[in-house]
Structure formats: C-alpha cells, structure tokens
Design an enzyme around this catalytic site. Structure first.
Site, mmCIF file in Angstrom:
data_model
loop_
_atom_site.group_PDB
_atom_site.id
_atom_site.type_symbol
_atom_site.label_atom_id
_atom_site.label_comp_id
_atom_site.label_asym_id
_atom_site.label_seq_id
_atom_site.Cartn_x
_atom_site.Cartn_y
_atom_site.Cartn_z
ATOM 1 N N ASP A 45 0.618 -1.319 0.051
ATOM 2 C CA ASP A 45 0.068 -0.075 0.073
ATOM 3 C C ASP A 45 0.904 1.391 0.094
ATOM 4 O O ASP A 45 0.380 2.391 0.061
ATOM 5 C CB ASP A 45 -1.178 -0.121 1.080
ATOM 6 N N SER A 46 2.272 0.949 -0.035
ATOM 7 C CA SER A 46 3.035 2.177 -0.471
ATOM 8 C C SER A 46 2.757 2.721 -1.777
ATOM 9 O O SER A 46 3.144 3.928 -2.000
ATOM 10 C CB SER A 46 4.578 1.844 -0.258
ATOM 11 N N ASP A 84 -0.968 -6.280 -0.412
ATOM 12 C CA ASP A 84 -1.465 -5.690 0.869
ATOM 13 C C ASP A 84 -2.869 -5.249 0.997
ATOM 14 O O ASP A 84 -3.581 -4.851 0.136
ATOM 15 C CB ASP A 84 -0.657 -4.132 1.015
ATOM 16 N N LYS A 114 -1.058 -9.576 2.896
ATOM 17 C CA LYS A 114 -0.354 -9.160 4.008
ATOM 18 C C LYS A 114 -1.153 -8.119 4.782
ATOM 19 O O LYS A 114 -2.006 -7.248 4.166
ATOM 20 C CB LYS A 114 0.970 -8.450 3.460
ATOM 21 N N GLU A 116 -1.337 -5.710 8.439
ATOM 22 C CA GLU A 116 -0.159 -5.163 9.677
ATOM 23 C C GLU A 116 -1.026 -5.476 10.868
ATOM 24 O O GLU A 116 -2.325 -5.508 11.443
ATOM 25 C CB GLU A 116 -0.424 -3.559 9.648
ATOM 26 N N GLU A 183 9.354 -3.922 10.246
ATOM 27 C CA GLU A 183 9.754 -2.579 9.640
ATOM 28 C C GLU A 183 10.227 -1.640 10.777
ATOM 29 O O GLU A 183 9.767 -1.297 11.931
ATOM 30 C CB GLU A 183 8.522 -1.811 9.083
HETATM 31 O O1 KIV Z 1 3.501 -1.102 1.500
HETATM 32 C C1 KIV Z 1 4.617 -1.422 1.364
HETATM 33 O O2 KIV Z 1 5.634 -1.012 0.407
HETATM 34 C C2 KIV Z 1 5.170 -2.274 2.610
HETATM 35 C C3 KIV Z 1 6.734 -2.377 2.767
HETATM 36 C C4 KIV Z 1 7.261 -1.406 3.365
HETATM 37 C C5 KIV Z 1 6.742 -3.735 3.449
HETATM 38 O O3 KIV Z 1 4.376 -2.690 3.361
#
Ligand code: KIV
Length: 279
Positions: A45-46, A84, A114, A116, A183
């Site tokens: 989600d970056s 994510d 993924k 959190e 992280e």
């Molecule tokens: O969204 C992302 O890029 C991440 C990484 C920083 C692990 O969660």
C-alpha cells in the site's frame, strides 16, 4: 513451471539462505523485477505514496490494490505476489476482512495477502489461513498506524515495546502466517525475533539479521529526489534524473526539428505520389 511456493521461503530460512522481496505496482516494473530474479513481489500500500501521490498509505482502497495486483500478476509467472490489505479492509469486522482477502486472491490473482498487526489480528490470520489464504504479517512501524505513532519513528526501543513485538511475532507464527515483515526496529531486536520464530522475517529498516529484506521500488531506483524515506532505504540507481534527461532531450529534438528523422518516418512510392499530385 508455476509460481514459487511460499513454503520455499521457510526452506530458505532453514538453510540460512537470504532472499529479497521488492514492491511493484504495475506491469512493466513487475516484469523487470521478476526478470532480475526477485522471488517475491509485494503490491504494497506504499502504492499510495509512490504511485498515487498521497501523503500516506491511509487513503489506499481495495479497488486500488486490486487494480495494481492484477497488473503485477499479468506481468509475472514465477514470483510469489503478495497483495497488501489496505487500511480499513480488515479492521472493521472479520467477515468483511475474509471477503476482502478472498477478493485479492480470487479477483486479483495474488498468491498471498499481507496485513499489519500482532496478537489482535492473530485470530483473523488463523481464520484466513484455515480458509486457504496465505498471510504475511507486518510488525514494527506499521504505516497504516502512522497517525497513532505520531510519525515515522523507530519502534520496539523500550523493554516493554520489544517484548510486545516478540510476543506479537510468536502470535502470528502460531496463527499460521508464512512470514512476517519487521519494519524500522532496532537490529538486535530483529535478530532476536528471527532466531526465536520458525517463519522467515523480512526486514525493512530492521538490520542485517532478517531472513529476507524488502525495499520500496521507487526509493531504491531513485525516482524521487524530494522523497526522503528513513536511512534504511538504499538508492541503487537515480532513475528520476535519467528519465528527466531523456524527456528533456526529446523536447529539445522536437523543438529543434531533429526528431523525427528519416529513420522514424514512412515513405510513399513514386506512383502514388504522382497520382496524388494530380488531385
Ligand atoms: O506497502 C509497503 O510497501 C510495505 C513495505 C514497506 C513492507 O508494506
């Protein structure tokens, strides 16, 4: 041959072999990173910050992640693709979380999701895993909680915070997560976590002891010169400048009538020209 199995990561850990994960969000980049030998791609989600121009990951939606996951899956045939789960796609209630995780596999084509969080998401992780959805955990500086943390700060620095992170990692392992991202935590803490759990740890700003490492693609490629992530991001190229240079040259060649040249143009035969001249 199909995609790499998530179980091979545990095998890598057992054999002491390190592996690299990287983010990618679109077809060309996913293709390039797979060709470069990346075994695991994160549609993180970056995306919100490096592709969509948001200040944080918070505004990213399920539709955004699904759209980009499909492109990454189309571009690849071997890499594990982890999608994510965006903010609020799994926090409100477990049934909605299950449906959203399922959509990322069923409609997006992802191999795994993924999410959190630690012990509070462990029951959800267990339910997903039991339903056939592989889950990667994410602990430490979890970006969806940036407003809660009050900024991008190193996590797990006090004895209580470090002990909590350790027990969260164990909770994710027991719930069946196949790997966990750590992280922005101190290197000695990530070493301790890596030694004490059987699933692979994947670090970003967590030092050299994790089983794998992950970087945000646009940071390592140097696409932005005004985005300054914490010191853990390493620039392997300065593509922002390379792209600007190429486009500047194009602009100047068009304005100076050097482009397109004869080699970029199509000819017409003499007979057609003669006929046209009479029209
Ligand atoms: O969204 C992302 O890029 C991440 C990484 C920083 C692990 O969660």
């Amino acid at each position: 041959m199909g995609r790499i199995s998530i179980h091979s990561l545990k095998q890598s850990k057992a054999e002491g072999k390190r592996f690299a994960m990287i983010t990618a969000y679109d077809y060309p980049m996913a293709r390039l990173v797979e060709q470069a030998g990346i075994p695991i791609i994160l549609v993180g989600d970056s995306l919100g910050s490096v592709v969509l121009g948001y200040e944080s990951t918070v505004p990213v939606t399920m539709d955004d992640i699904l759209y980009h996951t499909r492109a990454v899956v189309r571009a690849t045939s071997k890499a594990i693709v982890v999608a994510d789960m965006p903010f609020m796609s799994y926090q409100a209630n477990a049934d909605e979380a299950m449906r959203n995780a399922g959509r990322l596999l069923q409609e997006g084509g992802a191999t795994a999701v993924k999410l959190e969080g630690g012990s509070h998401v462990a029951p959800l992780v267990r339910r997903m895993v039991e339903s056939g959805i592989p889950v990667m955990g994410h602990l430490g500086l979890t970006p969806q909680s940036v407003n809660q943390f009050g900024g991008h700060k190193v996590q797990g620095k006090t004895p209580a915070a470090a002990a909590k992170l350790l027990s969260d990692a164990r909770a994710l392992e027991e719930a069946g997560a196949f790997a966990v991202v750590l992280e922005t935590i101190p290197a000695p803490l990530s070493r301790m976590v890596t030694e004490r759990i059987s699933i692979p740890t994947i670090g970003i700003g967590a030092g050299p002891h994790c089983d794998g490492q992950v970087q945000v693609l646009h940071d390592m490629l140097g696409i932005y010169d005004d985005r300054r992530p914490l010191k853990h991001a390493k620039r392997y190229a300065v593509l922002g400048e390379t792209i600007r240079d190429a486009v500047r040259t194009y602009v100047s060649e068009v304005e100076g009538q050097q482009f397109p040249g004869k080699e970029h143009s199509f000819e017409m035969d003499e007979a057609t020209m003669t006929e046209l001249a009479a029209v």
